[in-house]
Scaffold this motif. Structure first.
Motif, PDB file in Angstrom:
ATOM      1  N   LEU A  16      -3.359  -8.821   7.647  1.00  0.00           N
ATOM      2  CA  LEU A  16      -3.375  -7.639   6.667  1.00  0.00           C
ATOM      3  C   LEU A  16      -2.043  -7.273   5.903  1.00  0.00           C
ATOM      4  N   CYS A  17      -0.972  -7.157   6.943  1.00  0.00           N
ATOM      5  CA  CYS A  17       0.381  -6.884   6.440  1.00  0.00           C
ATOM      6  C   CYS A  17       0.948  -7.914   5.566  1.00  0.00           C
ATOM      7  N   ARG A  18       0.876  -9.107   5.702  1.00  0.00           N
ATOM      8  CA  ARG A  18       1.204 -10.116   4.961  1.00  0.00           C
ATOM      9  C   ARG A  18       0.686 -10.289   3.618  1.00  0.00           C
ATOM     10  N   LEU A  19      -0.669  -9.873   3.462  1.00  0.00           N
ATOM     11  CA  LEU A  19      -1.430  -9.609   2.364  1.00  0.00           C
ATOM     12  C   LEU A  19      -0.938  -8.370   1.409  1.00  0.00           C
ATOM     13  N   LEU A  20      -0.658  -7.395   1.919  1.00  0.00           N
ATOM     14  CA  LEU A  20      -0.091  -6.035   1.332  1.00  0.00           C
ATOM     15  C   LEU A  20       1.174  -5.980   0.971  1.00  0.00           C
ATOM     16  N   ALA A  21       1.932  -6.688   1.935  1.00  0.00           N
ATOM     17  CA  ALA A  21       3.566  -6.803   1.707  1.00  0.00           C
ATOM     18  C   ALA A  21       3.941  -7.180   0.016  1.00  0.00           C
ATOM     19  N   GLY A  22       4.927  -6.409  -0.321  1.00  0.00           N
ATOM     20  CA  GLY A  22       5.297  -6.848  -1.909  1.00  0.00           C
ATOM     21  C   GLY A  22       4.487  -6.337  -3.098  1.00  0.00           C
ATOM     22  N   ASP A  23       3.412  -5.531  -2.660  1.00  0.00           N
ATOM     23  CA  ASP A  23       2.556  -4.998  -3.423  1.00  0.00           C
ATOM     24  C   ASP A  23       3.300  -3.715  -4.123  1.00  0.00           C
ATOM     25  N   PRO A  24       3.719  -3.739  -5.142  1.00  0.00           N
ATOM     26  CA  PRO A  24       4.856  -2.514  -5.659  1.00  0.00           C
ATOM     27  C   PRO A  24       3.770  -1.185  -5.518  1.00  0.00           C
ATOM     28  N   LEU A  25       2.363  -1.008  -5.332  1.00  0.00           N
ATOM     29  CA  LEU A  25       1.614  -0.055  -5.399  1.00  0.00           C
ATOM     30  C   LEU A  25       1.296   0.554  -3.973  1.00  0.00           C
ATOM     31  N   VAL A  26       1.879  -0.358  -3.069  1.00  0.00           N
ATOM     32  CA  VAL A  26       1.615  -0.166  -1.521  1.00  0.00           C
ATOM     33  C   VAL A  26       2.872  -0.009  -0.693  1.00  0.00           C
ATOM     34  N   ASP A  27       3.290   1.321  -0.262  1.00  0.00           N
ATOM     35  CA  ASP A  27       4.270   1.377   0.782  1.00  0.00           C
ATOM     36  C   ASP A  27       3.913   1.166   1.983  1.00  0.00           C
ATOM     37  N   LEU A  28       4.224   0.188   2.643  1.00  0.00           N
ATOM     38  CA  LEU A  28       3.466  -0.228   3.729  1.00  0.00           C
ATOM     39  C   LEU A  28       4.499   0.088   5.221  1.00  0.00           C
ATOM     40  N   THR A  29       3.778   0.274   6.236  1.00  0.00           N
ATOM     41  CA  THR A  29       4.427   0.439   7.490  1.00  0.00           C
ATOM     42  C   THR A  29       3.570  -0.145   8.596  1.00  0.00           C
ATOM     43  N   ALA A 304      -9.314  -9.947   7.066  1.00  0.00           N
ATOM     44  CA  ALA A 304      -8.391  -8.845   6.372  1.00  0.00           C
ATOM     45  C   ALA A 304      -8.219  -8.756   4.922  1.00  0.00           C
ATOM     46  N   THR A 305      -9.108  -9.597   4.365  1.00  0.00           N
ATOM     47  CA  THR A 305      -9.151  -9.430   2.800  1.00  0.00           C
ATOM     48  C   THR A 305      -9.751  -8.541   2.214  1.00  0.00           C
ATOM     49  N   PRO A 306     -11.101  -8.112   2.868  1.00  0.00           N
ATOM     50  CA  PRO A 306     -11.807  -6.908   2.258  1.00  0.00           C
ATOM     51  C   PRO A 306     -10.804  -5.500   2.406  1.00  0.00           C
ATOM     52  N   ALA A 307     -10.263  -5.500   3.579  1.00  0.00           N
ATOM     53  CA  ALA A 307      -9.253  -4.201   3.792  1.00  0.00           C
ATOM     54  C   ALA A 307      -8.336  -4.429   2.518  1.00  0.00           C
ATOM     55  N   ALA A 308      -7.713  -5.252   2.464  1.00  0.00           N
ATOM     56  CA  ALA A 308      -6.560  -5.441   1.561  1.00  0.00           C
ATOM     57  C   ALA A 308      -6.994  -4.950   0.199  1.00  0.00           C
ATOM     58  N   ALA A 309      -8.280  -5.554  -0.224  1.00  0.00           N
ATOM     59  CA  ALA A 309      -8.698  -5.375  -1.422  1.00  0.00           C
ATOM     60  C   ALA A 309      -9.047  -3.817  -1.820  1.00  0.00           C
ATOM     61  N   LEU A 310      -9.475  -3.164  -0.756  1.00  0.00           N
ATOM     62  CA  LEU A 310      -9.826  -1.952  -0.623  1.00  0.00           C
ATOM     63  C   LEU A 310      -8.625  -0.796  -0.637  1.00  0.00           C
ATOM     64  N   VAL A 311      -7.564  -1.409   0.144  1.00  0.00           N
ATOM     65  CA  VAL A 311      -6.227  -0.513  -0.144  1.00  0.00           C
ATOM     66  C   VAL A 311      -5.566  -0.662  -1.520  1.00  0.00           C
ATOM     67  N   ARG A 312      -5.814  -1.719  -2.169  1.00  0.00           N
ATOM     68  CA  ARG A 312      -5.309  -2.065  -3.429  1.00  0.00           C
ATOM     69  C   ARG A 312      -6.062  -0.958  -4.461  1.00  0.00           C
ATOM     70  N   LYS A 313      -7.397  -1.026  -4.282  1.00  0.00           N
ATOM     71  CA  LYS A 313      -8.411   0.038  -5.019  1.00  0.00           C
ATOM     72  C   LYS A 313      -7.795   1.429  -4.694  1.00  0.00           C
ATOM     73  N   LEU A 314      -7.680   1.740  -3.692  1.00  0.00           N
ATOM     74  CA  LEU A 314      -7.218   3.138  -3.422  1.00  0.00           C
ATOM     75  C   LEU A 314      -5.906   3.270  -4.073  1.00  0.00           C
ATOM     76  N   ALA A 315      -4.980   2.687  -3.910  1.00  0.00           N
ATOM     77  CA  ALA A 315      -3.552   2.783  -4.612  1.00  0.00           C
ATOM     78  C   ALA A 315      -3.741   2.683  -6.056  1.00  0.00           C
ATOM     79  N   ARG A 316      -4.740   2.177  -6.681  1.00  0.00           N
ATOM     80  CA  ARG A 316      -5.114   2.150  -8.116  1.00  0.00           C
ATOM     81  C   ARG A 316      -5.878   3.422  -8.698  1.00  0.00           C
ATOM     82  N   GLY A 317      -6.284   4.248  -7.657  1.00  0.00           N
ATOM     83  CA  GLY A 317      -7.122   5.300  -7.988  1.00  0.00           C
ATOM     84  C   GLY A 317      -8.613   4.944  -8.429  1.00  0.00           C
TER      85      GLY A 317
END
Length: 536
Positions: A16-29, A304-317
């Motif tokens: 999941l972290c590999r999928l989200l890393a580098g997305d400018p809308l997601v500040d990942l920890t 991990a991909t549904p969670a990644a997609a949902l985090v991005r949707k949250l980040a886009r409002g």
């Protein structure tokens, strides 16, 4: 969107972290207990890392108001309480998890009132089950089908990593009755599922959320939710070991986790890195089947991909719901497929029994982002639609008697200055069959993603001969570079390899252009054919 991934160094959390890393809308920890693993993965991905024992320190961390959303991947979820979700609600942090446990996912709505009052989004099951399976079902329903029964099986490849949490989750339930499914037990009710590109694999019933959720939300009368191990000896062995639990002679197989994991690891080389999923729908209008195949070891990314997609949707409002709910109706199949494509995962899916409709195409999966560097003609030809292309070509033959004898043995086309050429492309189960007809001769080969091969490689098989080919692309030009050869799956030494020069480009008229030369060491050229193709 400031995002904390709890359990981020595990099998699914790390992906999941590999999928989200580098997305400018997601500040990942990334957060986990093992300092060395946290620091290593954080440094690799260029993200923040946090050493955290969530049972002791989570309230303190969330109270700092550093995070907007938490993704809980620290399983197993069987028997786990909602302490993480409740902490998120207390501190106004959105919550997602990757649970596929029926009791955990279906019970999340008990937190609905508290989540609504806090104005947060709480979602359980942002994983293969039930997010992906539910998205496929919703697409069927949107097409007007009234679905009565659903059967599905998740069948990972034997190479898939087996984290301790996953092993404990499987063994803790094996042999126990499944609530509200009379006669069914976990790892019982054996079935065989044919997945295009994988063949037939065993499945056994599991205590997953879909039977309850599909009945409650969509009115589906019956759902068989299954999973399987690739090797029959492991799958049927676990089924037999679960018999004493089914008969009430043992409480659980959990104490056997360590020795069974050791045995499974010893057998890892006897399987593959290819996994899949098949879902069958029964309706008044007739049955329908959807399948997925994951190759190159990319299967463990799927949960991990549904969670990644949902985090991005949250980040886009784009997620406006508040309250607590299972992950059903929140993601479309297209949104999940987009995650696979963006990450260049070698995952294909489609409708039908034979995989003829699988998308993305073979070359798009092999090349990943480099596919966009192909010429327009190359992208059309490698689009995987299964079609007939035709054109003209010239053929240069062997330069000596030995070459002519070998060329005749393999029915290579005769020399000619100008000849028609036709190529038929047949797509089945994520593989492509190429049938080339030139000079009255037909050359047939099959192309596919090989076993345990890196990205950017393809295998082409001519009868008993299989060639490993690296497929670099630069400035619209695709080349085939030989990296290995096998006869009847037995590797051959380099001195046996043929000499191959092959390239694809686009000519000045926008047509697909090819130039292929094949020779043998000590003999020289056997054939060279070059020309153009256009699609009908």
């Amino acid at each position: 969107m400031r995002t904390l991934v709890l359990g981020g160094t595990g099998v699914f959390g790390g992906r999941l972290c590999r999928l989200l890393a580098g997305d400018p809308l997601v500040d990942l920890t990334i957060a986990a207990r093992d300092r060395a693993r946290v620091e290593a993965l954080a440094a690799e991905l260029g993200i923040a890392g946090l050493v955290l024992d969530w049972r002791r320190d989570l309230d303190r961390v969330l109270a700092s108001r550093q995070f907007d959303v938490l993704v809980h991947v620290a399983g197993p979820f069987q028997g786990q309480d909602y302490a993480v979700a409740e902490a998120c609600i207390r501190h106004g942090v959105h919550y997602l998890d990757l649970s596929d446990d029926r009791a955990f996912v279906c019970g999340i709505d008990r937190l609905d009132a508290a989540a609504r009052a806090a104005g947060v989004f709480v979602c359980s099951g942002a994983s293969t089950a039930p997010a992906l399976t539910g998205a496929v079902l919703e697409q069927v329903l949107q097409e007007g089908m009234a679905v009565d029964r659903v059967s599905f099986a998740i069948v990972p490849g034997n190479d898939a990593p087996r984290g301790r949490a996953l092993i404990e989750a499987i063994l803790s339930g094996a042999g126990k009755p499944i609530p509200d499914q009379p006669g069914r037990h976990v790892w019982g009710s054996l079935r065989r599922f044919a997945v295009p590109g994988l063949g037939r694999r065993w499945a056994a019933s599991c205590d997953l959320p879909e039977p309850a959720l599909f009945r409650r939300r969509f009115g589906v009368a019956e759902t068989y939710a299954g999973a399987g191990l690739e090797l029959s000896v492991l799958h049927l062995g676990l089924w037999l070991l679960a018999a004493p639990v089914r008969l009430g002679l043992l409480r659980s197989l959990s104490p056997a986790a360590t020795p069974l994991a050791w045995i499974a690891d010893r057998l890892r080389a006897f399987g593959t890195d290819k996994g899949g999923l098949r879902i069958d729908f029964e309706a008044a209008g007739g049955p329908r089947t959807w399948s997925l195949v994951a190759e190159g070891g990319d299967g463990p990314f799927i949960p991990a991909t549904p969670a990644a997609a949902l985090v991005r949707k949250l980040a886009r409002g784009e997620v406006t719901q508040r309250g607590a709910m299972p992950c059903i109706g929140l993601l479309s199949l297209a949104e999940i497929e987009t995650e696979w494509l963006q990450a260049s995962l070698r995952i294909a899916c489609g409708w039908g029994e034979d995989g003829a409709s699988f998308r993305p195409s073979l070359y798009r999966r092999v090349l990943g982002r480099a596919y966009g560097a192909l010429s327009e003609a190359g992208q059309r030809l490698h689009g995987g639609t299964g079609a007939n292309w035709s054109g003209r070509c010239s053929v240069d033959g062997p330069t000596n008697l030995a070459g002519r004898l070998v060329a005749r043995l393999f029915a290579l086309p005769p020399a000619t200055a100008d000849a028609p050429i036709e190529v038929d492309f047949v797509v089945r189960g994520g593989r492509e069959t190429w049938i080339r007809r030139v000079g009255g001769r037909a050359m047939r080969s099959e192309q596919y993603i090989g076993l345990r091969r890196p990205g950017g490689w393809i295998v082409e098989r001519f009868g008993p001969f299989a060639f490993d080919l690296r497929v670099p692309v630069k400035d619209g030009r695709l080349e085939l570079v030989m990296t290995g050869m096998r006869f009847a799956d037995v590797p051959l030494p380099r001195f046996c390899w043929p000499l191959i020069k092959a390239a694809e480009t686009e000519d000045e008229e926008g047509r697909f252009q090819f130039d292929v030369e094949i020779g043998l060491p000590g003999i020289g050229r056997l054939v060279r054919y070059r020309g153009f193709l256009t699609g009908r």
